[in-house]
Design a protein around this motif. Structure first.
Motif, mmCIF file in Angstrom:
data_model
loop_
_atom_site.group_PDB
_atom_site.id
_atom_site.type_symbol
_atom_site.label_atom_id
_atom_site.label_comp_id
_atom_site.label_asym_id
_atom_site.label_seq_id
_atom_site.Cartn_x
_atom_site.Cartn_y
_atom_site.Cartn_z
ATOM 1 N N THR A 53 0.832 -1.194 0.000
ATOM 2 C CA THR A 53 0.000 0.000 0.000
ATOM 3 C C THR A 53 0.869 1.247 0.000
ATOM 4 O O THR A 53 2.078 1.172 0.171
ATOM 5 C CB THR A 53 -0.941 0.028 1.223
ATOM 6 O OG1 THR A 53 -0.153 0.005 2.413
ATOM 7 C CG2 THR A 53 -1.896 -1.158 1.217
ATOM 8 N N ALA A 54 0.238 2.377 -0.165
ATOM 9 C CA ALA A 54 0.954 3.650 -0.251
ATOM 10 C C ALA A 54 1.578 4.023 1.086
ATOM 11 O O ALA A 54 1.072 3.674 2.143
ATOM 12 C CB ALA A 54 -0.034 4.741 -0.672
ATOM 13 N N ALA A 55 2.699 4.755 1.005
ATOM 14 C CA ALA A 55 3.311 5.300 2.207
ATOM 15 C C ALA A 55 2.342 6.312 2.810
ATOM 16 O O ALA A 55 1.587 6.967 2.101
ATOM 17 C CB ALA A 55 4.632 5.974 1.858
ATOM 18 N N VAL A 56 2.355 6.439 4.101
ATOM 19 C CA VAL A 56 1.452 7.361 4.773
ATOM 20 C C VAL A 56 2.122 8.727 4.863
ATOM 21 O O VAL A 56 3.144 8.879 5.526
ATOM 22 C CB VAL A 56 1.077 6.858 6.185
ATOM 23 C CG1 VAL A 56 0.178 7.858 6.887
ATOM 24 C CG2 VAL A 56 0.400 5.496 6.101
ATOM 25 N N PRO A 57 1.561 9.731 4.187
ATOM 26 C CA PRO A 57 2.140 11.068 4.263
ATOM 27 C C PRO A 57 1.938 11.676 5.649
ATOM 28 O O PRO A 57 1.045 11.277 6.397
ATOM 29 C CB PRO A 57 1.378 11.856 3.192
ATOM 30 C CG PRO A 57 0.111 11.106 2.988
ATOM 31 C CD PRO A 57 0.381 9.670 3.323
ATOM 32 N N ALA A 58 2.760 12.652 5.969
ATOM 33 C CA ALA A 58 2.698 13.308 7.274
ATOM 34 C C ALA A 58 1.300 13.836 7.575
ATOM 35 O O ALA A 58 0.834 13.768 8.713
ATOM 36 C CB ALA A 58 3.720 14.442 7.338
ATOM 37 N N ALA A 59 0.612 14.366 6.576
ATOM 38 C CA ALA A 59 -0.717 14.950 6.782
ATOM 39 C C ALA A 59 -1.726 13.935 7.312
ATOM 40 O O ALA A 59 -2.689 14.303 7.971
ATOM 41 C CB ALA A 59 -1.236 15.554 5.481
ATOM 42 N N LEU A 60 -1.498 12.659 7.027
ATOM 43 C CA LEU A 60 -2.468 11.630 7.426
ATOM 44 C C LEU A 60 -1.985 10.787 8.602
ATOM 45 O O LEU A 60 -2.517 9.702 8.850
ATOM 46 C CB LEU A 60 -2.801 10.742 6.227
ATOM 47 C CG LEU A 60 -3.513 11.453 5.078
ATOM 48 C CD1 LEU A 60 -3.710 10.513 3.902
ATOM 49 C CD2 LEU A 60 -4.828 12.049 5.533
ATOM 50 N N ARG A 61 -1.033 11.281 9.340
ATOM 51 C CA ARG A 61 -0.545 10.563 10.521
ATOM 52 C C ARG A 61 -1.211 11.121 11.777
ATOM 53 O O ARG A 61 -0.590 11.804 12.574
ATOM 54 C CB ARG A 61 0.967 10.661 10.622
ATOM 55 C CG ARG A 61 1.651 9.791 9.613
ATOM 56 C CD ARG A 61 3.128 9.698 9.889
ATOM 57 N NE ARG A 61 3.797 9.770 8.598
ATOM 58 C CZ ARG A 61 4.930 10.382 8.373
ATOM 59 N NH1 ARG A 61 5.563 10.997 9.347
ATOM 60 N NH2 ARG A 61 5.450 10.396 7.169
ATOM 61 N N PHE A 62 -2.495 10.830 11.900
ATOM 62 C CA PHE A 62 -3.224 11.197 13.107
ATOM 63 C C PHE A 62 -4.329 10.179 13.343
ATOM 64 O O PHE A 62 -4.708 9.437 12.445
ATOM 65 C CB PHE A 62 -3.789 12.627 13.032
ATOM 66 C CG PHE A 62 -4.831 12.857 11.971
ATOM 67 C CD1 PHE A 62 -6.180 12.675 12.243
ATOM 68 C CD2 PHE A 62 -4.464 13.286 10.698
ATOM 69 C CE1 PHE A 62 -7.144 12.900 11.266
ATOM 70 C CE2 PHE A 62 -5.421 13.519 9.718
ATOM 71 C CZ PHE A 62 -6.762 13.326 10.005
ATOM 72 N N THR A 63 -4.783 10.131 14.562
ATOM 73 C CA THR A 63 -5.870 9.237 14.931
ATOM 74 C C THR A 63 -6.944 10.045 15.651
ATOM 75 O O THR A 63 -6.714 11.192 16.041
ATOM 76 C CB THR A 63 -5.373 8.107 15.865
ATOM 77 O OG1 THR A 63 -4.809 8.696 17.036
ATOM 78 C CG2 THR A 63 -4.349 7.219 15.161
ATOM 79 N N GLY A 64 -8.091 9.447 15.803
ATOM 80 C CA GLY A 64 -9.187 10.104 16.502
ATOM 81 C C GLY A 64 -10.283 9.109 16.797
ATOM 82 O O GLY A 64 -10.103 7.896 16.640
ATOM 83 N N THR A 65 -11.412 9.639 17.197
ATOM 84 C CA THR A 65 -12.590 8.835 17.486
ATOM 85 C C THR A 65 -13.745 9.399 16.684
ATOM 86 O O THR A 65 -13.941 10.615 16.641
ATOM 87 C CB THR A 65 -12.919 8.892 18.994
ATOM 88 O OG1 THR A 65 -11.765 8.452 19.721
ATOM 89 C CG2 THR A 65 -14.096 7.996 19.338
ATOM 90 N N THR A 66 -14.508 8.523 16.059
ATOM 91 C CA THR A 66 -15.646 8.980 15.270
ATOM 92 C C THR A 66 -16.773 9.429 16.194
ATOM 93 O O THR A 66 -16.762 9.144 17.395
ATOM 94 C CB THR A 66 -16.177 7.863 14.344
ATOM 95 O OG1 THR A 66 -16.717 6.816 15.152
ATOM 96 C CG2 THR A 66 -15.089 7.339 13.419
ATOM 97 N N VAL A 67 -17.748 10.107 15.631
ATOM 98 C CA VAL A 67 -18.890 10.549 16.432
ATOM 99 C C VAL A 67 -19.650 9.356 17.007
ATOM 100 O O VAL A 67 -20.367 9.494 17.992
ATOM 101 C CB VAL A 67 -19.851 11.484 15.642
ATOM 102 C CG1 VAL A 67 -19.152 12.772 15.255
ATOM 103 C CG2 VAL A 67 -20.448 10.785 14.447
ATOM 104 N N ASP A 68 -19.464 8.165 16.408
ATOM 105 C CA ASP A 68 -20.092 6.943 16.903
ATOM 106 C C ASP A 68 -19.233 6.230 17.946
ATOM 107 O O ASP A 68 -19.567 5.115 18.365
ATOM 108 C CB ASP A 68 -20.382 5.982 15.749
ATOM 109 C CG ASP A 68 -21.423 6.535 14.796
ATOM 110 O OD1 ASP A 68 -22.350 7.219 15.271
ATOM 111 O OD2 ASP A 68 -21.314 6.285 13.584
ATOM 112 N N GLY A 69 -18.101 6.840 18.323
ATOM 113 C CA GLY A 69 -17.251 6.274 19.367
ATOM 114 C C GLY A 69 -16.260 5.229 18.894
ATOM 115 O O GLY A 69 -15.644 4.547 19.704
ATOM 116 N N LYS A 70 -16.068 5.087 17.587
ATOM 117 C CA LYS A 70 -15.130 4.100 17.060
ATOM 118 C C LYS A 70 -13.763 4.745 16.823
ATOM 119 O O LYS A 70 -13.679 5.899 16.392
ATOM 120 C CB LYS A 70 -15.661 3.514 15.754
ATOM 121 C CG LYS A 70 -16.953 2.763 15.936
ATOM 122 C CD LYS A 70 -17.507 2.274 14.620
ATOM 123 C CE LYS A 70 -18.858 1.618 14.855
ATOM 124 N NZ LYS A 70 -19.640 1.538 13.652
#
Length: 190
Positions: A53-70
């Protein structure tokens, strides 16, 4: 430490003074490095999304939680153009953009990503907004603390940040009622 003291005031002032207005800006690839924080998740070396798969660019190196709690890992967006839609649940301009943003997400499924980034309110209001606007067909982060907003230097709701397949910012701005979003995405997927 100083940023922690200034940013809540800035976000509060933004919420009180800006109701989704702003100028659009096209950002060159050199500007993208200024708009994202490559070390926000701890590493400046390119991360890999997985074998083949593609290398992960710096802009997409973050995590979070969806509004549904996932849990949500933005590295899963790597390799395709990505629309980040920054919105607030009480914003009438955001509500006006919802239908077009959902249509663009549906029309480009498999070719481009659309991610809602909700802020400036509590998760219950964000979840209600998604339900009321019919935008359940793409993920929405609950960014109550404003971490993703800060990462992309977003200071007002009703803002789009569009990344090309390499994670470079190619557009940042307001698109009233989502007008022009489909064409911008088509230019990246076509």
């Amino acid at each position: 430490m100083r940023v922690r003291l200034i940013l809540p005031g800035l976000l509060a002032a933004t919420a009180l003074t800006l109701v989704g207005c702003g100028a659009e800006k096209t950002v060159s690839s050199s500007g993208a490095a200024q708009k994202t924080n490559p070390t926000a998740s701890g590493s400046s070396a390119p991360a890999q999304a997985g074998a083949g798969t593609a290398a992960v660019p710096a802009a997409l190196r973050f995590t979070g939680t969806t509004v549904d709690g996932k849990p949500f890992d933005a590295s899963t967006l790597a390799g395709k153009p990505t629309v980040l839609w920054f919105w607030a649940p009480w914003c009438p301009k955001c509500r006006a953009q919802a239908a077009e943003t959902a249509k663009v997400a549906a029309d480009n499924a498999g070719k481009a990503n659309v991610l809602g980034v909700a802020g400036l309110d509590k998760n219950a209001a964000m979840k209600d907004f998604v339900s009321r606007t019919g935008t359940e067909n793409f993920p929405h982060l609950s960014d109550e603390a404003g971490d993703v907003w800060k990462r992309f230097e977003v200071t007002e709701q009703s803002r789009y940040v569009i990344l090309d397949k390499d994670g470079e910012t190619v557009y940042e701005g307001v698109l009233p009622a989502g007008e022009g979003l489909a064409e911008k995405v088509a230019g990246l997927t076509g």
